[in-house]
Design a protein around this motif. Structure first.
Motif, PDB file in Angstrom:
ATOM      1  N   LEU A 143       0.815  -1.213   0.000  1.00  0.00           N
ATOM      2  CA  LEU A 143       0.000   0.000   0.000  1.00  0.00           C
ATOM      3  C   LEU A 143       0.850   1.265   0.000  1.00  0.00           C
ATOM      4  O   LEU A 143       0.443   2.281  -0.553  1.00  0.00           O
ATOM      5  CB  LEU A 143      -0.964   0.000   1.188  1.00  0.00           C
ATOM      6  N   LEU A 144       2.028   1.208   0.587  1.00  0.00           N
ATOM      7  CA  LEU A 144       2.934   2.358   0.567  1.00  0.00           C
ATOM      8  C   LEU A 144       3.693   2.447  -0.762  1.00  0.00           C
ATOM      9  O   LEU A 144       3.931   3.539  -1.269  1.00  0.00           O
ATOM     10  CB  LEU A 144       3.927   2.276   1.727  1.00  0.00           C
ATOM     11  N   ALA A 145       4.068   1.307  -1.318  1.00  0.00           N
ATOM     12  CA  ALA A 145       4.867   1.291  -2.547  1.00  0.00           C
ATOM     13  C   ALA A 145       4.036   1.630  -3.782  1.00  0.00           C
ATOM     14  O   ALA A 145       4.548   2.260  -4.720  1.00  0.00           O
ATOM     15  CB  ALA A 145       5.513  -0.077  -2.727  1.00  0.00           C
ATOM     16  N   LEU A 146       2.787   1.252  -3.803  1.00  0.00           N
ATOM     17  CA  LEU A 146       1.951   1.467  -4.979  1.00  0.00           C
ATOM     18  C   LEU A 146       1.817   2.947  -5.347  1.00  0.00           C
ATOM     19  O   LEU A 146       2.081   3.317  -6.491  1.00  0.00           O
ATOM     20  CB  LEU A 146       0.576   0.821  -4.780  1.00  0.00           C
ATOM     21  N   PRO A 147       1.444   3.835  -4.422  1.00  0.00           N
ATOM     22  CA  PRO A 147       1.364   5.257  -4.813  1.00  0.00           C
ATOM     23  C   PRO A 147       2.725   5.833  -5.216  1.00  0.00           C
ATOM     24  O   PRO A 147       2.808   6.670  -6.116  1.00  0.00           O
ATOM     25  CB  PRO A 147       0.828   5.960  -3.567  1.00  0.00           C
ATOM     26  N   LEU A 148       3.776   5.371  -4.582  1.00  0.00           N
ATOM     27  CA  LEU A 148       5.114   5.834  -4.932  1.00  0.00           C
ATOM     28  C   LEU A 148       5.454   5.422  -6.369  1.00  0.00           C
ATOM     29  O   LEU A 148       5.936   6.233  -7.165  1.00  0.00           O
ATOM     30  CB  LEU A 148       6.147   5.274  -3.950  1.00  0.00           C
ATOM     31  N   ALA A 149       5.161   4.185  -6.724  1.00  0.00           N
ATOM     32  CA  ALA A 149       5.437   3.697  -8.081  1.00  0.00           C
ATOM     33  C   ALA A 149       4.607   4.450  -9.116  1.00  0.00           C
ATOM     34  O   ALA A 149       5.110   4.832 -10.173  1.00  0.00           O
ATOM     35  CB  ALA A 149       5.150   2.199  -8.165  1.00  0.00           C
ATOM     36  N   VAL A 150       3.341   4.693  -8.827  1.00  0.00           N
ATOM     37  CA  VAL A 150       2.477   5.430  -9.746  1.00  0.00           C
ATOM     38  C   VAL A 150       2.989   6.861  -9.909  1.00  0.00           C
ATOM     39  O   VAL A 150       3.024   7.404 -11.020  1.00  0.00           O
ATOM     40  CB  VAL A 150       1.012   5.406  -9.262  1.00  0.00           C
ATOM     41  N   GLY A 151       3.415   7.467  -8.805  1.00  0.00           N
ATOM     42  CA  GLY A 151       3.949   8.827  -8.862  1.00  0.00           C
ATOM     43  C   GLY A 151       5.220   8.922  -9.687  1.00  0.00           C
ATOM     44  O   GLY A 151       5.368   9.817 -10.517  1.00  0.00           O
ATOM     45  N   VAL A 152       6.144   8.002  -9.496  1.00  0.00           N
ATOM     46  CA  VAL A 152       7.385   7.988 -10.271  1.00  0.00           C
ATOM     47  C   VAL A 152       7.073   7.763 -11.748  1.00  0.00           C
ATOM     48  O   VAL A 152       7.626   8.426 -12.621  1.00  0.00           O
ATOM     49  CB  VAL A 152       8.359   6.909  -9.737  1.00  0.00           C
ATOM     50  N   ASN A 153       6.162   6.856 -12.036  1.00  0.00           N
ATOM     51  CA  ASN A 153       5.770   6.589 -13.425  1.00  0.00           C
ATOM     52  C   ASN A 153       5.160   7.834 -14.063  1.00  0.00           C
ATOM     53  O   ASN A 153       5.411   8.122 -15.229  1.00  0.00           O
ATOM     54  CB  ASN A 153       4.777   5.423 -13.481  1.00  0.00           C
ATOM     55  N   PRO A 184       9.334  10.883 -18.270  1.00  0.00           N
ATOM     56  CA  PRO A 184       8.916  11.295 -19.615  1.00  0.00           C
ATOM     57  C   PRO A 184       8.442  10.128 -20.480  1.00  0.00           C
ATOM     58  O   PRO A 184       7.638  10.309 -21.382  1.00  0.00           O
ATOM     59  CB  PRO A 184      10.169  11.937 -20.212  1.00  0.00           C
ATOM     60  N   ASN A 185       8.938   8.940 -20.216  1.00  0.00           N
ATOM     61  CA  ASN A 185       8.509   7.771 -20.997  1.00  0.00           C
ATOM     62  C   ASN A 185       7.831   6.742 -20.097  1.00  0.00           C
ATOM     63  O   ASN A 185       8.017   5.544 -20.263  1.00  0.00           O
ATOM     64  CB  ASN A 185       9.690   7.152 -21.747  1.00  0.00           C
ATOM     65  N   GLY A 186       7.019   7.215 -19.170  1.00  0.00           N
ATOM     66  CA  GLY A 186       6.319   6.314 -18.247  1.00  0.00           C
ATOM     67  C   GLY A 186       5.327   5.413 -18.968  1.00  0.00           C
ATOM     68  O   GLY A 186       4.918   5.673 -20.100  1.00  0.00           O
ATOM     69  N   LEU A 187       4.938   4.365 -18.294  1.00  0.00           N
ATOM     70  CA  LEU A 187       3.985   3.418 -18.869  1.00  0.00           C
ATOM     71  C   LEU A 187       2.577   3.988 -18.851  1.00  0.00           C
ATOM     72  O   LEU A 187       2.160   4.562 -17.850  1.00  0.00           O
ATOM     73  CB  LEU A 187       4.001   2.111 -18.072  1.00  0.00           C
ATOM     74  N   PRO A 188       1.821   3.835 -19.937  1.00  0.00           N
ATOM     75  CA  PRO A 188       0.427   4.293 -19.931  1.00  0.00           C
ATOM     76  C   PRO A 188      -0.400   3.345 -19.070  1.00  0.00           C
ATOM     77  O   PRO A 188      -0.471   2.149 -19.341  1.00  0.00           O
ATOM     78  CB  PRO A 188       0.024   4.217 -21.398  1.00  0.00           C
ATOM     79  N   LEU A 189      -1.021   3.856 -18.037  1.00  0.00           N
ATOM     80  CA  LEU A 189      -1.753   2.995 -17.115  1.00  0.00           C
ATOM     81  C   LEU A 189      -3.230   2.864 -17.469  1.00  0.00           C
ATOM     82  O   LEU A 189      -3.832   1.841 -17.215  1.00  0.00           O
ATOM     83  CB  LEU A 189      -1.615   3.526 -15.682  1.00  0.00           C
TER      84      LEU A 189
END
Length: 157
Positions: free
Chosen positions: A17-27, A31-36
């Motif tokens: 639960l802590l890592a998920l928002p961090l990963a979404v934020g970094v993505n 500039p070439n983040g994954l389209p979610l």
């Protein structure tokens, strides 16, 4: 479940639960983040539209009526045999990659189609035919769009 197993489960859940928002934020800031939340079929269609001229079924039907187009069915032979645009040529991506299609007329628009929006076979054939300098267009929505606009069909003999 024992007390230590429950505690380990809770700690693992907390980490996720802590890592998920961090990963979404970094993505999101990359500039070439994954389209979610992207529709990949629409994205592929948009990319294809930028590379190839596209024709609506009605535009393609008009070219057929005027004798200014050759239709290429990029589907497999069994699908082609079931139904295809009148006088269409069956040319699969593998055949096109092997050099078939080079002899198509250069004075007509080559209208390529396959099953529908999500089918990439027409784009693969179009890429190959473009390399041979042919005037290529992809039929929007493929044979599905053609049928929906009541375009004429014929069956292989």
């Amino acid at each position: 479940m024992s007390w230590s197993a429950r505690r380990a489960f809770r700690e693992a859940l907390l980490l996720v639960l802590l890592a998920l928002p961090l990963a979404v934020g970094v993505n999101a800031i990359r500039p070439n983040g994954l389209p979610l939340l992207e529709n990949f079929a629409e994205r592929e269609a948009a990319v294809a539209r930028t590379r190839f001229k596209t024709l609506s079924p009605l535009q393609a039907a008009e070219l057929l009526k005027q004798g200014r187009a050759v239709f290429v069915d990029a589907r497999q032979p069994d699908a082609f045999a079931m139904a295809h645009v009148p006088k269409a040529v069956n040319l699969t991506p593998a055949q096109a990659a092997a050099g078939a299609g080079r002899d198509l007329p250069r004075d007509k628009t080559i209208v390529i189609y396959c099953d529908g929006m999500a089918c990439g076979a027409s784009h693969a054939v179009a890429e190959e035919l473009l390399r041979h300098g042919l005037d290529v267009a992809v039929l929007e929505n493929g044979i599905e769009g053609w049928i929906m606009t009541r375009g004429p069909l014929e069956r292989a003999e």
